[in-house]
Structure formats: C-alpha cells, structure tokens
Design an enzyme around this catalytic site. Sequence first.
Site, PDB file in Angstrom:
ATOM      1  N   CYS A  56      22.594  50.078  -8.113  1.00  0.00           N
ATOM      2  CA  CYS A  56      22.507  51.036  -9.104  1.00  0.00           C
ATOM      3  C   CYS A  56      22.088  52.297  -8.626  1.00  0.00           C
ATOM      4  O   CYS A  56      21.117  52.601  -7.903  1.00  0.00           O
ATOM      5  CB  CYS A  56      21.619  50.609 -10.346  1.00  0.00           C
ATOM      6  SG  CYS A  56      21.728  51.641 -11.828  1.00  0.00           S
ATOM      7  N   CYS A  60      15.280  54.165 -11.770  1.00  0.00           N
ATOM      8  CA  CYS A  60      14.122  53.529 -12.675  1.00  0.00           C
ATOM      9  C   CYS A  60      13.040  53.097 -11.900  1.00  0.00           C
ATOM     10  O   CYS A  60      13.147  52.128 -11.084  1.00  0.00           O
ATOM     11  CB  CYS A  60      14.824  52.645 -13.748  1.00  0.00           C
ATOM     12  SG  CYS A  60      16.156  53.132 -14.517  1.00  0.00           S
ATOM     13  N   CYS A  63      12.527  49.038 -11.345  1.00  0.00           N
ATOM     14  CA  CYS A  63      13.942  48.366 -11.428  1.00  0.00           C
ATOM     15  C   CYS A  63      14.234  47.845  -9.834  1.00  0.00           C
ATOM     16  O   CYS A  63      14.407  48.781  -8.954  1.00  0.00           O
ATOM     17  CB  CYS A  63      15.050  49.015 -12.047  1.00  0.00           C
ATOM     18  SG  CYS A  63      16.424  47.897 -12.242  1.00  0.00           S
ATOM     19  N   CYS A 100      23.450  37.572 -23.660  1.00  0.00           N
ATOM     20  CA  CYS A 100      23.273  38.933 -23.399  1.00  0.00           C
ATOM     21  C   CYS A 100      23.676  39.096 -21.882  1.00  0.00           C
ATOM     22  O   CYS A 100      23.243  38.180 -20.846  1.00  0.00           O
ATOM     23  CB  CYS A 100      21.736  39.418 -23.231  1.00  0.00           C
ATOM     24  SG  CYS A 100      21.190  39.226 -25.246  1.00  0.00           S
ATOM     25  N   CYS A 133      25.755  40.234 -26.511  1.00  0.00           N
ATOM     26  CA  CYS A 133      25.110  41.547 -26.422  1.00  0.00           C
ATOM     27  C   CYS A 133      25.356  42.014 -24.998  1.00  0.00           C
ATOM     28  O   CYS A 133      25.522  40.962 -23.924  1.00  0.00           O
ATOM     29  CB  CYS A 133      23.524  41.101 -26.476  1.00  0.00           C
ATOM     30  SG  CYS A 133      22.435  42.648 -26.295  1.00  0.00           S
ATOM     31  N   CYS A 193      19.724  47.061 -29.870  1.00  0.00           N
ATOM     32  CA  CYS A 193      18.761  46.337 -29.205  1.00  0.00           C
ATOM     33  C   CYS A 193      17.951  47.458 -28.538  1.00  0.00           C
ATOM     34  O   CYS A 193      18.530  47.601 -27.081  1.00  0.00           O
ATOM     35  CB  CYS A 193      19.019  45.067 -28.451  1.00  0.00           C
ATOM     36  SG  CYS A 193      17.644  44.207 -27.717  1.00  0.00           S
ATOM     37  N   ARG A 265      11.237  41.432 -30.464  1.00  0.00           N
ATOM     38  CA  ARG A 265      11.500  40.402 -29.250  1.00  0.00           C
ATOM     39  C   ARG A 265      10.402  40.513 -28.192  1.00  0.00           C
ATOM     40  O   ARG A 265      10.053  41.454 -27.546  1.00  0.00           O
ATOM     41  CB  ARG A 265      12.723  40.617 -28.638  1.00  0.00           C
ATOM     42  CG  ARG A 265      13.147  39.788 -27.499  1.00  0.00           C
ATOM     43  CD  ARG A 265      14.455  39.630 -27.004  1.00  0.00           C
ATOM     44  NE  ARG A 265      15.634  39.316 -28.053  1.00  0.00           N
ATOM     45  CZ  ARG A 265      16.408  39.982 -28.640  1.00  0.00           C
ATOM     46  NH1 ARG A 265      16.551  41.079 -28.433  1.00  0.00           N
ATOM     47  NH2 ARG A 265      17.053  39.443 -29.670  1.00  0.00           N
TER      48      ARG A 265
END
Length: 334
Positions: A56, A60, A63, A100, A133, A193, A265
């Site tokens: 990616c 972040c 991550c 998801c 999702c 979400c 959640r």
Amino acid sequence: MALLRTAPAPKLDELRRLYELPLFELVHQSRAVYTAHWPDPEIQLCSLLSIKTGGCSEDCSYCAQSSHYDTALQPERLMEKETVLAAARRAKAEGATRFCMGAAWKGVKGGDAKLDAVCGIVEGVAELGMEVCVTLGNLDTEAARRLKEAGVTAYNHNIDTSPEFYPKIVTTHTFDDRLRTIGEAQKAGMSVCSGGIIGMGETVTDRLRMLEVLAGLETVPESVPINVITPIPGTPLGDAEPVDIFELVRLIAVARITFPVSKVRLSAGRTKLSREGQALCFYAGANAIFFGSKLLTAPNPEANEDLRLLRDLGFKPQAPYTDVPVPDSVAATV
C-alpha cells in the site's frame, strides 16, 4: 441502514463528563442504553478477509501493509473470485453473518479495472445471503455507486483518531479525505462502519474527539469499531504500549451511550484480552465482533473460542439483514 441524527450530537465536554464517571456508574448508564435499544442477546459476527494484501502507498503508522515500512509481510495480488467465495462459505458455515473484504489500496475510482473485479466478488458473496462490507480506501462518486449496486451493504472507513492527532499517524492523506469518502458511501446508500484505534500514543481527549466527530455526522455510522492497536514490528508503532482494559471499557461505554442504535464493535486486539475482559466490554455495550482467526494481517481468537465465549455469556449470533436493508440486487436470493 441510515441512522439520521434525531437529537443534538454530544460535544466534547459532555463526552468527557461521561468518561470520567466512576467506572461502575458509567457502565450502569451504558448498560441501560444498550438493553433499551438492543433487547435481544445477540452479537453480530463479522468475518474479515484481506483480498489484496500489502504494497500500500499510504503511510499509516500502525499498518503492516504499508510499503513505507520494512515488515515481514509480503505483498500479494488481488485474490481470485473463487478463492474469496470459498473463504466466505467457510465463514458462513462457522457462523459469520457479515463478510468484510479489505484491499490495501489508496482507493478506487469509477472505471478502474480493480473496481470491476471487486464488484464481481461482491456479487458472489451477496448471493450467499451474507451482508457484505468492503474497505478499499478512498472512493469517488462512481465507485461508491458501483459498489452499492453490486450488493455492498456497509463500507468500512475508520477515521482512526481525532482530527488533531491524525497527522501524527498518517501523512499521505488527510482527515478530510476520510470524511469525504464516508460522505460518498452514504450518498450512494451504503451504511458506514467507522471508528478508530486506541493505543497509538493519543490522549483520552483524542479518543473522545473521534467519537464527537462521528456523532456530528448527519448520518451516524451503522457500526463503530473500537480497535486496540496490534503493534507490528517494523512500523513506527511497533513498540506501542498495551492499553489498560478499563480504558477500553470506558470508551466502549461512552460509545454505546453516544450511538445508542449503532453497533459498537469490539475489534482488533482481542487476542490480548481475557475472557473476563471481553465479557465486561460486552456488558458495557459492545454487540459486534470480527470473527475468525485473522483480521487482515493481525491474529484474532479462533472461531470455536469465540463461539464458546458467546455461548457461556448467553449470546447468539445476530441473523444477517436484521437491521440493514437487503440490496435490490440480491433480494431475490436471500
């Protein structure tokens, strides 16, 4: 499900007053809100699969999938549709009712070949009778429309933390970029979400500001994930300190009071929680979990462990499409 605000959104000072209550008094209030709006002893079981892992371009700090950091993760291409469907069938057989799918991309736009591929996968999962999702990064209007038409019921796009602390965690996109994508998903008719991660070095004020921002949306999230950071060696937050269980319970309780009809959640970080700690989170108002042995790239409790815990606590899995509309494209198949 569109959850339009019917009362003024709580402000930071109000959230802080709740958070600072004696723990049992706070949990007593959150429990009352929970039982008033969610009287059935149900927990939503959501299975999470990384359908395109690693490589990616975003930075972040938490991550493992960021190409900016030297982690043990090896990038992988987008999974084949049949491989994803096989995983979805296994998840359904184990008891998951929402599937998801996450892809490590900056985002998708209308006309992207990768969007076409994901929409084809979504259609197949929706035909299994599961809620669908996805989390694919930033969306434009056309991409959001395509995903909704394919059968996506919810778009996951966490805001992670407060707008003030966000630039210390991510620099390759902005907090406003996150809010724009949430808006695109909601305009297309998908529920959202969206929650955050605690344990990244933020303050309690940052955590409460995160809730304040989400509560201030014209349409509040259908579900609010509260993640505890899983430190990944090689990332800037690879040495993050554990989060105290009572801090987690307090935030879940405040989230439940703030979002009475949204799912709260209990998400990443559950492998570090005892059965008793998880039980207290459920008592305080959590009513959804990610279910299955892996969360994108992070470990998660085994399915049989979760099912045993929920059974011991008197919970049953929530049925699919209990409180979200069945997409038109799959209505005839469920």
